[in-house]
Design a protein around this motif. Sequence first.
Motif, short mmCIF file in Angstrom:
data_model
loop_
_atom_site.label_atom_id
_atom_site.label_comp_id
_atom_site.label_asym_id
_atom_site.label_seq_id
_atom_site.Cartn_x
_atom_site.Cartn_y
_atom_site.Cartn_z
N SER A 68 0.85 -1.18 0.00
CA SER A 68 0.00 0.00 0.00
C SER A 68 0.89 1.23 0.00
CB SER A 68 -0.91 0.00 1.23
OG SER A 68 -1.74 1.14 1.22
N GLN A 69 0.70 2.05 -1.01
CA GLN A 69 1.43 3.30 -1.12
C GLN A 69 0.40 4.43 -1.10
OE1 GLN A 69 4.63 3.78 -3.64
NE2 GLN A 69 5.57 2.14 -2.51
N PRO A 70 0.84 5.66 -0.95
CA PRO A 70 -0.15 6.76 -0.94
C PRO A 70 -1.02 6.80 -2.21
CG PRO A 70 1.97 7.56 -0.17
CD PRO A 70 2.19 6.14 -0.64
N LEU A 71 -0.47 6.47 -3.36
CA LEU A 71 -1.22 6.57 -4.60
C LEU A 71 -1.50 5.24 -5.28
CD1 LEU A 71 0.50 9.73 -6.14
CD2 LEU A 71 -1.67 9.62 -4.90
N ALA A 72 -0.90 4.15 -4.82
CA ALA A 72 -1.05 2.87 -5.51
C ALA A 72 -1.09 1.73 -4.51
CB ALA A 72 0.09 2.66 -6.50
N THR A 103 8.60 5.61 -8.62
CA THR A 103 8.93 5.11 -7.29
C THR A 103 8.04 3.94 -6.90
OG1 THR A 103 9.64 7.32 -6.64
CG2 THR A 103 9.19 5.77 -4.86
N ALA A 104 6.74 4.11 -7.11
CA ALA A 104 5.80 3.04 -6.77
C ALA A 104 6.04 1.81 -7.63
CB ALA A 104 4.36 3.54 -6.93
N ALA A 105 6.40 2.01 -8.89
CA ALA A 105 6.59 0.89 -9.81
C ALA A 105 7.66 -0.07 -9.32
CB ALA A 105 6.93 1.40 -11.21
N GLU A 162 8.64 -0.67 -6.27
CA GLU A 162 8.16 -1.42 -5.11
C GLU A 162 7.07 -2.42 -5.50
OE1 GLU A 162 7.51 0.77 -1.49
OE2 GLU A 162 8.87 2.34 -2.16
N LEU A 163 6.19 -2.02 -6.43
CA LEU A 163 5.16 -2.94 -6.91
C LEU A 163 5.79 -4.14 -7.61
CD1 LEU A 163 2.57 -0.44 -8.38
CD2 LEU A 163 2.18 -1.98 -6.47
N ALA A 164 6.77 -3.87 -8.46
CA ALA A 164 7.43 -4.96 -9.18
C ALA A 164 8.08 -5.93 -8.20
CB ALA A 164 8.46 -4.39 -10.15
N ALA A 165 8.76 -5.40 -7.20
CA ALA A 165 9.45 -6.25 -6.22
C ALA A 165 8.46 -7.06 -5.38
CB ALA A 165 10.34 -5.40 -5.32
N ALA A 166 7.39 -6.42 -4.91
CA ALA A 166 6.41 -7.12 -4.07
C ALA A 166 5.70 -8.20 -4.87
CB ALA A 166 5.40 -6.12 -3.50
N VAL A 198 4.22 1.44 -15.38
CA VAL A 198 3.28 0.34 -15.17
C VAL A 198 3.64 -0.83 -16.09
CG1 VAL A 198 0.87 -0.37 -15.32
CG2 VAL A 198 1.44 1.90 -14.48
N MET A 199 3.97 -0.50 -17.33
CA MET A 199 4.32 -1.56 -18.27
C MET A 199 5.58 -2.29 -17.82
SD MET A 199 1.77 -1.34 -20.17
CE MET A 199 1.98 -2.24 -21.67
#
Length: 110
Positions: free
Chosen positions: A6-10, A28-30, A32-36, A63-64
């Motif tokens: 969970s991030q502030p925007l994603a 920045t979110a990408a 962390e999302l990719a790693a998680a 995102v891609m």
Amino acid sequence: MTRLLSQPLATLDVEQSTLRVTGDVGMTAAAELAAAGAKWLETGGEKAVGFDFSGVEKASSAVMSVLFEWLRTCKRHHIEVSAITLSAPLERLAALSELDALIHSPALTE
């Protein structure tokens, strides 16, 4: 549904073997999302998964890159990708980038 990140925007959730991304995914979110998502794919023991990006309202190359990192992880771990759902903005980006055929190919993980 289980929240993986969970991030502030994603956010990244998993539900019924599907990784679901929602929100505004920046660089920045990408990362962390990719790693998680990759960690879940590597340790979840799933034989088939889906990716749902229908909750991503803004198209971005970040995102891609998350999607392609997860596809590489699936290929390395012999996990079948049963479905990829993109939001309308991401579908347009994929088509403009000529990546739509690759994304929707039935041989993604062969």
